[in-house]
Design a protein around this motif. Structure first.
Motif, PDB file in Angstrom:
ATOM      1  N   ALA A 187      85.909  15.388  16.107  1.00 30.58           N
ATOM      2  CA  ALA A 187      84.853  15.104  17.091  1.00 30.58           C
ATOM      3  C   ALA A 187      83.963  16.325  17.295  1.00 30.58           C
ATOM      4  O   ALA A 187      82.726  16.221  17.366  1.00 30.58           O
ATOM      5  CB  ALA A 187      85.480  14.681  18.416  1.00 30.58           C
ATOM      6  N   ARG A 188      84.572  17.496  17.378  1.00 25.43           N
ATOM      7  CA  ARG A 188      83.785  18.723  17.559  1.00 25.43           C
ATOM      8  C   ARG A 188      82.912  18.997  16.341  1.00 25.43           C
ATOM      9  O   ARG A 188      81.778  19.465  16.467  1.00 25.43           O
ATOM     10  CB  ARG A 188      84.720  19.900  17.829  1.00 25.43           C
ATOM     11  N   LEU A 189      83.440  18.697  15.160  1.00 24.02           N
ATOM     12  CA  LEU A 189      82.654  18.914  13.945  1.00 24.02           C
ATOM     13  C   LEU A 189      81.473  17.961  13.860  1.00 24.02           C
ATOM     14  O   LEU A 189      80.396  18.336  13.382  1.00 24.02           O
ATOM     15  CB  LEU A 189      83.549  18.773  12.711  1.00 24.02           C
ATOM     16  N   TRP A 190      81.642  16.731  14.331  1.00 25.77           N
ATOM     17  CA  TRP A 190      80.511  15.804  14.343  1.00 25.77           C
ATOM     18  C   TRP A 190      79.416  16.302  15.277  1.00 25.77           C
ATOM     19  O   TRP A 190      78.218  16.144  14.997  1.00 25.77           O
ATOM     20  CB  TRP A 190      80.965  14.396  14.736  1.00 25.77           C
ATOM     21  N   ILE A 191      79.801  16.929  16.373  1.00 25.60           N
ATOM     22  CA  ILE A 191      78.793  17.514  17.261  1.00 25.60           C
ATOM     23  C   ILE A 191      78.090  18.671  16.562  1.00 25.60           C
ATOM     24  O   ILE A 191      76.852  18.816  16.655  1.00 25.60           O
ATOM     25  CB  ILE A 191      79.440  17.980  18.581  1.00 25.60           C
ATOM     26  N   THR A 192      78.853  19.487  15.844  1.00 24.76           N
ATOM     27  CA  THR A 192      78.248  20.593  15.090  1.00 24.76           C
ATOM     28  C   THR A 192      77.247  20.062  14.072  1.00 24.76           C
ATOM     29  O   THR A 192      76.120  20.569  13.952  1.00 24.76           O
ATOM     30  CB  THR A 192      79.338  21.405  14.370  1.00 24.76           C
ATOM     31  N   LEU A 211      76.692   9.997  18.052  1.00 23.17           N
ATOM     32  CA  LEU A 211      77.359   8.756  18.443  1.00 23.17           C
ATOM     33  C   LEU A 211      78.773   8.638  17.884  1.00 23.17           C
ATOM     34  O   LEU A 211      79.569   7.855  18.403  1.00 23.17           O
ATOM     35  CB  LEU A 211      76.539   7.543  18.000  1.00 23.17           C
ATOM     36  N   HIS A 212      79.081   9.403  16.840  1.00 21.55           N
ATOM     37  CA  HIS A 212      80.446   9.365  16.325  1.00 21.55           C
ATOM     38  C   HIS A 212      81.452   9.727  17.413  1.00 21.55           C
ATOM     39  O   HIS A 212      82.583   9.221  17.406  1.00 21.55           O
ATOM     40  CB  HIS A 212      80.593  10.345  15.149  1.00 21.55           C
ATOM     41  N   VAL A 213      81.058  10.585  18.332  1.00 26.31           N
ATOM     42  CA  VAL A 213      82.017  11.061  19.335  1.00 26.31           C
ATOM     43  C   VAL A 213      82.419   9.944  20.308  1.00 26.31           C
ATOM     44  O   VAL A 213      83.607   9.627  20.418  1.00 26.31           O
ATOM     45  CB  VAL A 213      81.476  12.300  20.072  1.00 26.31           C
ATOM     46  N   PRO A 214      81.473   9.318  21.042  1.00 21.49           N
ATOM     47  CA  PRO A 214      81.907   8.250  21.948  1.00 21.49           C
ATOM     48  C   PRO A 214      82.415   7.003  21.233  1.00 21.49           C
ATOM     49  O   PRO A 214      83.278   6.297  21.757  1.00 21.49           O
ATOM     50  CB  PRO A 214      80.638   7.942  22.764  1.00 21.49           C
ATOM     51  N   VAL A 215      81.899   6.720  20.020  1.00 21.54           N
ATOM     52  CA  VAL A 215      82.281   5.494  19.322  1.00 21.54           C
ATOM     53  C   VAL A 215      83.656   5.610  18.670  1.00 21.54           C
ATOM     54  O   VAL A 215      84.507   4.734  18.812  1.00 21.54           O
ATOM     55  CB  VAL A 215      81.221   5.118  18.263  1.00 21.54           C
ATOM     56  N   PHE A 216      83.886   6.718  17.947  1.00 23.82           N
ATOM     57  CA  PHE A 216      85.137   6.868  17.203  1.00 23.82           C
ATOM     58  C   PHE A 216      86.173   7.749  17.898  1.00 23.82           C
ATOM     59  O   PHE A 216      87.357   7.695  17.568  1.00 23.82           O
ATOM     60  CB  PHE A 216      84.861   7.443  15.813  1.00 23.82           C
ATOM     61  N   TYR A 217      85.710   8.583  18.817  1.00 26.35           N
ATOM     62  CA  TYR A 217      86.618   9.561  19.428  1.00 26.35           C
ATOM     63  C   TYR A 217      86.523   9.531  20.957  1.00 26.35           C
ATOM     64  O   TYR A 217      86.469  10.570  21.607  1.00 26.35           O
ATOM     65  CB  TYR A 217      86.301  10.968  18.904  1.00 26.35           C
ATOM     66  N   ALA A 299      87.884  11.014  10.920  1.00 29.43           N
ATOM     67  CA  ALA A 299      89.223  11.506  10.621  1.00 29.43           C
ATOM     68  C   ALA A 299      90.152  11.009  11.709  1.00 29.43           C
ATOM     69  O   ALA A 299      90.099  11.476  12.831  1.00 29.43           O
ATOM     70  CB  ALA A 299      89.235  13.020  10.572  1.00 29.43           C
ATOM     71  N   ASN A 300      90.995  10.014  11.349  1.00 32.31           N
ATOM     72  CA  ASN A 300      91.911   9.445  12.332  1.00 32.31           C
ATOM     73  C   ASN A 300      91.185   9.008  13.590  1.00 32.31           C
ATOM     74  O   ASN A 300      91.492   9.442  14.690  1.00 32.31           O
ATOM     75  CB  ASN A 300      93.001  10.465  12.686  1.00 32.31           C
ATOM     76  N   PRO A 301      90.136   8.125  13.461  1.00 39.09           N
ATOM     77  CA  PRO A 301      89.347   7.715  14.620  1.00 39.09           C
ATOM     78  C   PRO A 301      90.176   6.944  15.625  1.00 39.09           C
ATOM     79  O   PRO A 301      91.131   6.265  15.268  1.00 39.09           O
ATOM     80  CB  PRO A 301      88.242   6.843  14.006  1.00 39.09           C
ATOM     81  N   ASP A 302      89.770   7.025  16.881  1.00 36.11           N
ATOM     82  CA  ASP A 302      90.513   6.362  17.949  1.00 36.11           C
ATOM     83  C   ASP A 302      90.475   4.854  17.804  1.00 36.11           C
ATOM     84  O   ASP A 302      91.325   4.150  18.324  1.00 36.11           O
ATOM     85  CB  ASP A 302      89.926   6.743  19.313  1.00 36.11           C
ATOM     86  N   SER A 303      89.451   4.354  17.119  1.00 38.44           N
ATOM     87  CA  SER A 303      89.282   2.913  17.031  1.00 38.44           C
ATOM     88  C   SER A 303      90.296   2.267  16.101  1.00 38.44           C
ATOM     89  O   SER A 303      90.447   1.062  16.073  1.00 38.44           O
ATOM     90  CB  SER A 303      87.867   2.576  16.543  1.00 38.44           C
ATOM     91  N   LYS A 304      90.947   3.108  15.261  1.00 42.08           N
ATOM     92  CA  LYS A 304      91.909   2.546  14.321  1.00 42.08           C
ATOM     93  C   LYS A 304      93.281   2.480  14.948  1.00 42.08           C
ATOM     94  O   LYS A 304      93.661   3.320  15.701  1.00 42.08           O
ATOM     95  CB  LYS A 304      91.958   3.399  13.037  1.00 42.08           C
TER      96      LYS A 304
END
Length: 304
Positions: A187-192, A211-217, A299-304
């Motif tokens: 999640a931090r890397l997606w923000i970077t 959006l990867h952060v709220p959607v997947f993490y 990487a190991n998203p929360d949605s899975k």
């Protein structure tokens, strides 16, 4: 910050107080709540035989170890970040760090852990000046592989803010993303990655990365508010004003009373009531191409 910092354990540490103690070399214990630290000096509170109280100095060299199972300020800071209160989170950790500083050489001291949490929080909050001051000390400490990896991200973000070779920084971020299965790290890397796109004015790619952060993490609550605010900013940059206003309003509702809600309110005012530009359509022509070229969708998203 005041020169003399006074923290009573009764005020600063309320959870698990019975388990917190200084253990002296003579085997005696000073429970949490019976000592405080003022101006870097450890003071024990004692009750005399006549019922009066007295304060006795405890030299650090007389302390064998510190029993401190949990630093509640680290948890509190995480909660504050998830509520959009980054300044309060930093202040909380800075106070805890100052408190433990006289005890940092004592066995069992959580000083290093607090210092690391402070650096991570400053990085997430974008406190570049504070990070410049705090990072060198943390870099000199020994860490396990997980924290070493996280420290690489912090240093990568430092480089991102100062380097002109953003494509090289982006490549490093994508490489790190491929190498991790840790949700917080990803999640931090997606923000970077999003912030690199922002600096290069690639608004839509930045928006999708944020959006990867709220959607997947979504479970990484400390990172979500800032990612959502940044996503709203990208919509405004793309002149999708109506959509941006919707995001800003949602942020104000979710994080009411926080500094991030106030920021959203201020940024929304100039565009409130403006329509989306007719030629600006959400979704890139190259969206499928971007997805195929993405280093790792999650990487190991929360949605899975």
């Amino acid at each position: 910050m005041k020169a003399a910092i006074i923290f009573s354990f009764l005020c600063l540490f309320t959870a698990g107080l019975h388990a917190q103690a200084l253990v002296l070399k003579d085997g005696s214990r000073i429970p949490g709540g019976q000592f405080s630290i003022e101006g870097g000096k450890i003071q024990q509170k004692k009750t005399l035989s006549n019922g009066q109280s007295a304060v006795v100095m405890v030299p650090v060299e007389n302390i064998d170890r510190l029993e401190w199972p949990e630093v509640t300020q680290v948890l509190e800071a995480h909660t504050l970040m998830s509520e959009g209160k980054s300044k309060e989170a930093i202040e909380t950790l800075q106070k805890a760090k100052d408190f433990f500083k006289p005890l940092k050489s004592v066995k069992g001291s959580p000083y290093n852990e607090v210092a690391f949490a402070l650096v991570e929080t400053m990085d997430q909050a974008g406190d570049f000046d504070g990070l410049l001051r705090a990072l060198p000390e943390v870099e000199g400490m020994k860490w396990d592989k997980t924290k070493e990896f996280k420290l690489r991200i912090v240093k990568l973000n430092m480089d991102r803010r100062t380097s002109s070779d953003l494509e090289a920084i982006l490549g490093r971020a994508e490489s790190l993303l491929r190498d991790t299965d840790d949700s917080n790290v990803a999640a931090r890397l997606w923000i970077t990655i999003a912030e690199i796109h922002t600096r290069q004015e690639r608004w839509e790619q930045a928006f999708e990365a944020y959006l990867h952060v709220p959607v997947f993490y979504g479970s990484q609550g400390a990172l979500v508010p800032q990612a959502e605010l940044s996503a709203a900013r990208m919509l405004a940059k793309m002149e999708l004003f109506k959509d941006a206003v919707g995001y800003y309003q949602r942020i104000q509702e979710l994080y009411a009373g926080s500094e991030i809600a106030e920021t959203a309110k201020k940024e929304m005012l100039p565009i409130n009531g403006l329509p989306n530009k007719a030629d600006k359509v959400p979704g890139s022509k190259n969206k499928e191409k971007d997805k195929q070229e993405s280093p790792k969708t999650a990487a190991n998203p929360d949605s899975k």
